[in-house]
Write an enzyme that holds these catalytic residues in place. Sequence first.
Site, mmCIF file in Angstrom:
data_model
loop_
_atom_site.group_PDB
_atom_site.id
_atom_site.type_symbol
_atom_site.label_atom_id
_atom_site.label_comp_id
_atom_site.label_asym_id
_atom_site.label_seq_id
_atom_site.Cartn_x
_atom_site.Cartn_y
_atom_site.Cartn_z
ATOM 1 N N GLU A 102 0.854 -1.184 0.000
ATOM 2 C CA GLU A 102 0.000 0.000 0.000
ATOM 3 C C GLU A 102 0.890 1.233 0.000
ATOM 4 O O GLU A 102 1.940 1.255 0.650
ATOM 5 C CB GLU A 102 -0.928 0.049 1.212
ATOM 6 C CG GLU A 102 -1.761 1.329 1.215
ATOM 7 C CD GLU A 102 -2.948 1.322 2.164
ATOM 8 O OE1 GLU A 102 -3.810 2.214 2.036
ATOM 9 O OE2 GLU A 102 -3.019 0.425 3.025
ATOM 10 N N CYS A 161 -6.445 1.268 2.182
ATOM 11 C CA CYS A 161 -7.442 2.336 2.187
ATOM 12 C C CYS A 161 -7.360 3.267 0.995
ATOM 13 O O CYS A 161 -8.344 3.926 0.673
ATOM 14 C CB CYS A 161 -7.322 3.145 3.472
ATOM 15 S SG CYS A 161 -7.941 2.262 4.901
ATOM 16 N N ASN A 175 -11.886 -3.137 -0.158
ATOM 17 C CA ASN A 175 -10.723 -3.357 0.702
ATOM 18 C C ASN A 175 -11.131 -4.050 1.997
ATOM 19 O O ASN A 175 -10.962 -5.244 2.132
ATOM 20 C CB ASN A 175 -10.035 -2.020 0.993
ATOM 21 C CG ASN A 175 -8.956 -2.151 2.038
ATOM 22 O OD1 ASN A 175 -8.161 -3.074 1.982
ATOM 23 N ND2 ASN A 175 -8.930 -1.253 3.007
ATOM 24 N N GLU A 176 -11.688 -3.318 2.941
ATOM 25 C CA GLU A 176 -12.155 -3.945 4.183
ATOM 26 C C GLU A 176 -13.480 -3.320 4.594
ATOM 27 O O GLU A 176 -13.675 -2.919 5.740
ATOM 28 C CB GLU A 176 -11.100 -3.847 5.293
ATOM 29 C CG GLU A 176 -10.617 -2.443 5.590
ATOM 30 C CD GLU A 176 -9.539 -2.394 6.672
ATOM 31 O OE1 GLU A 176 -8.956 -3.438 7.010
ATOM 32 O OE2 GLU A 176 -9.276 -1.294 7.173
#
Length: 660
Positions: A52, A250, A381-382
């Site tokens: 990331e 993120c 993503n989450e």
Amino acid sequence: MKTKSKIFATAFSLSVALFSAQNGNVKKHFLDLDGASTNIKIQPTMYGIFFEDINFAADGGLYAELIKNRSFEFDEPLTGWKQPNTKTLSPNLDSGFLTIITDKSKTNKNYARITVWNDKNYSLENEGFRGIGLHQGEKYDLSFNLENFSGNISAINTSLIDENETVISSVSTIIKGGGWQKYNAVFTPSKTVEKAKLHITFTGKGIVNMDMISLFPEDTWKGRKGGMRKDLVQKLYDLQPGFLRFPGGCIVEGRTLAERYQWKKTIGKVEDRENLINKWNNGFAHRLTPDYWQSFGLGFFEYFQLAEDLGAEPLPILSCGMACQFNTAELVKMEDLDPYVQDALDLIEFANGDSNTKWGKIRAEMGHPKPFNMKFIGVGNEQWGADYIERYKVFEKAIHTKYPDIKIISGSGPSPDGEFFDYGWKELKKLNAQIVDEHYYNSPEWFMENAGRYDKYDRSGPKVFAGEYAAQSVGVVKPDNKNNWLTALSEAAFMTGLERNADVVTMTSYAPLFAHAEGWQWTPDLIWFNNLKSYATPNYYVQKLFSNNKGTDLIKISENGKSLKGENNLYASAVRDLKKGETIIKIVNSNPKETSLEINPKNIKIGSQLTKIVLTSTGLSDENNFQSETITPKEETETIKKGKISVEIPANSLVILKMK
């Protein structure tokens, strides 16, 4: 990476029960190693890497560009640039000045218009990413686009200067003709400098336009022009990763949907890629970083190419139409979701399509005619909650209707438990999801206590991707977290549990991957670097030992018929590598005293020689650093007598035992 909803204790004190030694002599443990087939394969993707762009991981890190804001595209276009002799409230007739010209019809919309009144006094400087790192005697390629707009400017004089303003390399470039042209030069620094600057002056008076002022080392990974930083990629290569997950994290989501990562804007000519503010620009109050942007010189084509270089499966993660739920939580309406879904379908074509397809042709034109053979794609993503499940369904149907062989990664949210985690798993099971991504940032104690986490998972349900995890020495999102030996040891203990459950857990990756020593936002991190060098943390060596010794087939190792998952401070897993003809045992001893083991093999043939690799340190708070990597694997050879393996496992250690 997210600020987790559940914050753990800000300090971790060692549990007496967890680490205390037995009174008197430490007893000898007798383990059984059963070579009979478990019919459980260790997937080639078992141990991978998660990238990331946080902590200056891309611009200022892996992407080897040395000029910050090279095309004047930041919200404040002169970020990174200084005009030492130019005054704000003055016509600057004794020097000169720079203004920004904007053409909103272009993706790279800004360029600099430089007016030189006095060429003896006007100069322009770039500070780089916390300075410009230069190695003595190596070559650095300078390039810039310039239009000789008016006047009689005949040359651009560029130099690299150290912290004391001493010139360590310089070159003069003659300006020829009109119109926009690209110019190139080469620097060879006379000494090594960690924080140099680029210094530009002009010969003559007049006006020039400049854009894409760029500086790269020639010694990049695989020698690619405008490529990646060699020492950092080498550390990734040495991990032998099974996959590369990119670009986050993120930044996939963005604080708003407008700031989400859009892969189509990261391909094509580098100078045409639209810059974007990085989510971590102001993600944490403790590390505000207003100069953190994404140039996308490291874009999706380069990620795919990197995965290929590493021998890893590419695993791109795409926006599912939900901005970061810790920020704006902005949602795309269901009736407006089609463009997001189309992005996923087009990406599969870009990666795998023939060169006669629309997106496959673009890949071929970028220099890769052969498909990348992508097998995995992540949806979101989450994210969590009903909004995510509703959108996941649309993506899953569209992708599998057109590309039934692609495996889709779904998410269970940012936490390893709780209402949203339970809800996500329940719904994804109903939908027959293929692989569910779980994230956990917790204390070292949590990791040791959860070595048996997957023992009772449903063997017929979705597979697990342990996509982001790292032990936090102080607490989640605490700037004082350390990559110390305790965190690495606890992760090793947990990883034996991942490996023991390889029929459920098929992919794992530590996070985050990189951190600039002066540009970080989040700790801990696997690899630390500055402008000149990098070092591997103890956590890195844990990952490397597991990945380099993953084997092909799971076998059983036990004590009194039970798996080793923390009883008597011992953790273990065992595999066969049928390709190499090796048996490999991974043992973690969290006892502060050495432990004696006698391992009795059955249903397996072993030779007379044992390779023993030990990773340990005398103190649980010990760390590696730029000056010295004291915590590194040490290898030795021992003899196996009478078919039984007698071995000493040092206190607080990870030990790899290998037998042919």
